[in-house]
Design an enzyme around this catalytic site. Structure first.
Site, PDB file in Angstrom:
ATOM      1  N   CYS A 196       1.079  -1.145   0.031  1.00  0.00           N
ATOM      2  CA  CYS A 196       0.099  -0.034   0.060  1.00  0.00           C
ATOM      3  C   CYS A 196       0.835   1.097  -0.133  1.00  0.00           C
ATOM      4  O   CYS A 196       1.979   1.153   0.133  1.00  0.00           O
ATOM      5  CB  CYS A 196      -0.729  -0.012   1.132  1.00  0.00           C
TER       6      CYS A 196
ATOM      7  N   GLY B  98      -1.111   0.838  -4.919  1.00  0.00           N
ATOM      8  CA  GLY B  98      -2.283   0.209  -4.674  1.00  0.00           C
ATOM      9  C   GLY B  98      -3.182   0.912  -5.426  1.00  0.00           C
ATOM     10  O   GLY B  98      -3.366   2.063  -5.433  1.00  0.00           O
TER      11      GLY B  98
ATOM     12  N   ASN C 243       1.111   0.777   6.050  1.00  0.00           N
ATOM     13  CA  ASN C 243       1.430  -0.049   4.867  1.00  0.00           C
ATOM     14  C   ASN C 243       2.256  -1.191   5.551  1.00  0.00           C
ATOM     15  O   ASN C 243       3.385  -1.199   6.242  1.00  0.00           O
ATOM     16  CB  ASN C 243       2.526   0.626   3.968  1.00  0.00           C
ATOM     17  N   GLY C 244       1.684  -2.457   5.376  1.00  0.00           N
ATOM     18  CA  GLY C 244       2.285  -3.648   5.853  1.00  0.00           C
ATOM     19  C   GLY C 244       1.227  -4.806   5.871  1.00  0.00           C
ATOM     20  O   GLY C 244       0.218  -4.776   5.447  1.00  0.00           O
TER      21      GLY C 244
ATOM     22  N   CYS D 239      12.494  -5.171   2.328  1.00  0.00           N
ATOM     23  CA  CYS D 239      11.935  -6.000   1.305  1.00  0.00           C
ATOM     24  C   CYS D 239      12.821  -5.820   0.011  1.00  0.00           C
ATOM     25  O   CYS D 239      12.577  -4.768  -0.581  1.00  0.00           O
ATOM     26  CB  CYS D 239      10.416  -5.795   1.192  1.00  0.00           C
TER      27      CYS D 239
ATOM     28  N   TYR E 283      10.898  -4.644  -7.912  1.00  0.00           N
ATOM     29  CA  TYR E 283       9.686  -4.167  -8.622  1.00  0.00           C
ATOM     30  C   TYR E 283       8.745  -3.165  -8.157  1.00  0.00           C
ATOM     31  O   TYR E 283       8.014  -2.361  -8.875  1.00  0.00           O
ATOM     32  CB  TYR E 283       8.676  -5.619  -8.821  1.00  0.00           C
TER      33      TYR E 283
ATOM     34  N   ASP F 251      12.887  -9.095 -17.864  1.00  0.00           N
ATOM     35  CA  ASP F 251      11.564  -8.944 -16.923  1.00  0.00           C
ATOM     36  C   ASP F 251      12.295  -8.963 -15.547  1.00  0.00           C
ATOM     37  O   ASP F 251      13.261  -9.694 -15.308  1.00  0.00           O
ATOM     38  CB  ASP F 251      10.620 -10.204 -17.193  1.00  0.00           C
ATOM     39  N   ASP F 252      11.460  -8.330 -14.451  1.00  0.00           N
ATOM     40  CA  ASP F 252      12.007  -8.254 -13.256  1.00  0.00           C
ATOM     41  C   ASP F 252      11.786  -9.420 -12.592  1.00  0.00           C
ATOM     42  O   ASP F 252      12.669  -9.723 -11.657  1.00  0.00           O
ATOM     43  CB  ASP F 252      11.373  -7.204 -12.538  1.00  0.00           C
TER      44      ASP F 252
ATOM     45  N   CYS G  29      15.436  -8.673   3.151  1.00  0.00           N
ATOM     46  CA  CYS G  29      14.486  -9.885   3.367  1.00  0.00           C
ATOM     47  C   CYS G  29      14.651 -10.568   1.845  1.00  0.00           C
ATOM     48  O   CYS G  29      14.408  -9.881   0.968  1.00  0.00           O
ATOM     49  CB  CYS G  29      13.070  -9.637   3.717  1.00  0.00           C
TER      50      CYS G  29
END
Ligand code: SF4
Length: 451
Positions: A2, A28, A103-104, A244, A250, A353-354, A440
């Site tokens: 988000c 989002g 956000n999370g 992340c 992306y 592509d990613d 992560c």
């Protein structure tokens, strides 16, 4: 995933919040909302839909106040419904009022909710933002804690990812989970207004004078012209963060600065590393636009090959990965991409592509490019195979739906109908960021930093 925005001490706070949300629309597209605090009451508008549709000019001008917080939602917890959209608000009879956007995602949501419900706290949604807000308000209003104390307690008890903005009638608070999984930054204008956002691209358009990232487990209180920073045990311990890595690959916009680095720079490095580990020399290098643009640029520059925008993307169709239902996702691929006429004829193409999640989109793109006359299609992917689901705010499919969970690279290549397929390894991906230990990689290796 988000996007959040917060504006403090600006006479047109809602206008600025809308501008910020526009810049974060990629995070989002299901719903959006803004809560404005005018020092007496909170006005809230949230609806299913895009920012441009939910906030036409007449609706924005009705939102008076100097503090505004906003949110664009991409659903993870809770179905697609307006009650699960954010911000959430609480107004108490005694006067204090609170609004929160986050956000999370919260891992021990059920347990924390049950504990609060046992104490008489009512929930109107199944959204993690409401849980964070009700936790804080309960401990402030019923247990007499200050807001920073309640947030510290939250950090001890609530497990998960949360980059959060909270407003009261007079103050704004920013806080981030101890592993700083999702991005979050804030800044100040020359005239003394403050803004917070998920990504710096949203602050750039608001002409922020300086921009800083909110640190892991940090609590920031903004009050008139004073900014107070509260350290927690977690910040003092100087623990490793677990940002992340997919934000760089992306999710985030390439013009954003997150986790101490420019996103476009990391993407170019990913492409460079991909090229350095690839002995194939195609005629042209073509990205799957837009998130692979910089990866392909890095790849082409390293190999000194022509970089071509052979696929044209229709920007008025939403991002395929973040559409909630598979049927909608499938149909939008053909609406979204079109090859340049005569461009691919008899060419050996490195198609960049990613990532590959389900493989459904990429399979159709390969078919398009083949149909457009390409002699060979060699897929080069700017990330390792995605084998595990995410529980920290990204609605990746179940493991069974992830193509790399069951199939090896050769089988995936055959399924996609490409001539070859090469992924980046985790070690190679780690070379693309400054502090690889601070990330992560669970969707690649299953090593989840919070259980
Ligand atoms: S599991 Fe993957 S998508 Fe989720 S936070 Fe970790 S790296 Fe990001």
């Amino acid at each position: 995933m988000c996007g959040i925005i917060g504006i403090y001490n600006h006479p047109r706070a809602a206008d600025l919040a809308v501008l910020g949300l526009f810049a974060e629309q990629h995070r989002g597209q299901e719903s959006c909302g803004i809560a404005v605090n005018n020092s007496k009451i909170i006005k809230l508008r949230k609806k299913i839909g895009l920012v441009k549709d939910v906030f036409p000019e007449d609706k924005i001008s009705a939102l008076h106040g100097k503090i505004a917080i906003g949110h664009v939602r991409y659903p993870t917890r809770g179905i697609s419904a307006v009650e699960n959209s954010q911000p959430h608000i609480v107004e108490t009879l005694s006067g204090p009022s609170y609004a929160l956007a986050s956000n999370g995602d919260i891992l021990n949501y059920k347990q924390i909710r049950a504990e609060l419900e046992q104490n008489g706290v009512y929930f109107a949604s199944f959204n993690d933002g409401e849980l964070l807000l009700k936790f804080i308000v309960f401990h402030v209003e019923k247990n007499g804690l200050s807001i920073p104390e309640a947030i510290k307690l939250l950090m001890k008890n609530v497990k998960g990812a949360y980059s959060t903005v909270l407003s009261t009638k007079t103050k704004m608070y920013l806080f981030r989970d101890p592993l700083a999984i999702r991005p979050m930054c804030y800044g100040k204008t020359k005239d003394g207004s403050y803004a917070v956002a998920s990504e710096s691209c949203a602050l750039d358009i608001l002409y922020m004078e300086w921009i800083k990232e909110v640190q892991a487990a940090q609590i920031i209180e903004i009050d008139e012209d004073k900014v107070s920073v509260f350290s927690t045990k977690e910040t003092q311990k100087n623990i490793f963060t677990k940002h992340c890595i997919f934000e760089h690959i992306y999710f985030s916009r390439p013009d954003s600065f997150i986790f101490g680095e420019n996103v476009f720079h990391v993407r170019k490095k990913i492409g460079k590393i991909l090229a350095q580990n690839d002995d194939f020399d195609p005629d042209i290098v073509v990205p799957v636009p837009d998130s692979a643009n910089f990866i392909a640029l890095g790849y082409a520059r390293e190999k000194n090959l022509p970089y071509e925008m052979g696929l044209i993307r229709n920007h008025y169709v939403g991002r395929t990965f973040i559409k909630p239902e598979q049927t909608i996702r499938d149909e939008s691929v053909y609406q979204k991409f079109n090859p340049l006429p005569h461009f691919f004829q008899d060419k050996k193409v490195a198609l960049i592509d990613d990532s590959i999640v389900r493989g459904t989109t990429l399979r159709k793109i390969v078919k398009l490019v083949r149909h457009a006359g390409a002699k060979e299609i060699h897929l080069r992917i700017g990330s390792p195979p995605v084998k595990h689901s995410c529980y920290y705010g990204i609605d990746t499919p179940t493991r069974q739906e992830l193509i790399a969970n069951e199939k090896d690279s050769n089988t995936i290549c055959k399924y996609l109908k490409a001539d070859s397929l090469k992924y980046l390894t985790i070690k190679q991906l780690q070379q693309a960021v400054q502090d690889p230990q601070n990330y992560c990689y669970a969707c690649f290796n299953g090593e989840y930093p919070i259980k």
